[in-house]
Design a protein around this motif. Sequence first.
Motif, PDB file in Angstrom:
ATOM      1  N   MET A   1       0.827  -1.208   0.000  1.00  0.00           N
ATOM      2  CA  MET A   1       0.000   0.000   0.000  1.00  0.00           C
ATOM      3  C   MET A   1       0.864   1.262   0.000  1.00  0.00           C
ATOM      4  N   LEU A   2       1.942   1.253   0.762  1.00  0.00           N
ATOM      5  CA  LEU A   2       2.862   2.393   0.755  1.00  0.00           C
ATOM      6  C   LEU A   2       3.448   2.603  -0.635  1.00  0.00           C
ATOM      7  N   GLY A   3       3.861   1.521  -1.274  1.00  0.00           N
ATOM      8  CA  GLY A   3       4.413   1.622  -2.624  1.00  0.00           C
ATOM      9  C   GLY A   3       3.419   2.186  -3.614  1.00  0.00           C
ATOM     10  N   LEU A   4       2.184   1.711  -3.565  1.00  0.00           N
ATOM     11  CA  LEU A   4       1.155   2.205  -4.477  1.00  0.00           C
ATOM     12  C   LEU A   4       0.830   3.674  -4.208  1.00  0.00           C
ATOM     13  N   GLY A   5       0.745   4.047  -2.943  1.00  0.00           N
ATOM     14  CA  GLY A   5       0.482   5.449  -2.607  1.00  0.00           C
ATOM     15  C   GLY A   5       1.586   6.374  -3.079  1.00  0.00           C
ATOM     16  N   VAL A   6       2.826   5.959  -2.890  1.00  0.00           N
ATOM     17  CA  VAL A   6       3.958   6.769  -3.357  1.00  0.00           C
ATOM     18  C   VAL A   6       3.942   6.845  -4.881  1.00  0.00           C
TER      19      VAL A   6
END
Length: 103
Positions: free
Chosen positions: A69-74
């Motif tokens: 989720m962090l990767g997708l948000g970034v």
Amino acid sequence: MSDYEYQHEVEELERKSATAARLFDIRRIIGALFVIYGVIVTIAGLTVSDTDLDKAEGVNINLWTGLGMLGLGVFFLVWLWLRPTPPPVDTEQLPPEADKGTE
């Protein structure tokens, strides 16, 4: 109201509209939500107990999901930064196109 004042007011409203359109770009909203939820789920994954790991057969699903989720948000926020929303084009102020058939 004079024509100049009217034109100035219209330009001010168009500028505010363009700012609002950029502020509420869907990529900004999705990216921010994924980063916030990603941080929460990643913290939950870092503080997992051994009992919970045994239930998941040794896979720390909260940690992996949070990092995803962090990767997708970034990704969404970087995409917004690299390709910002263009301001709307006012078709009334464009110069008239020359007739290509007369040349």
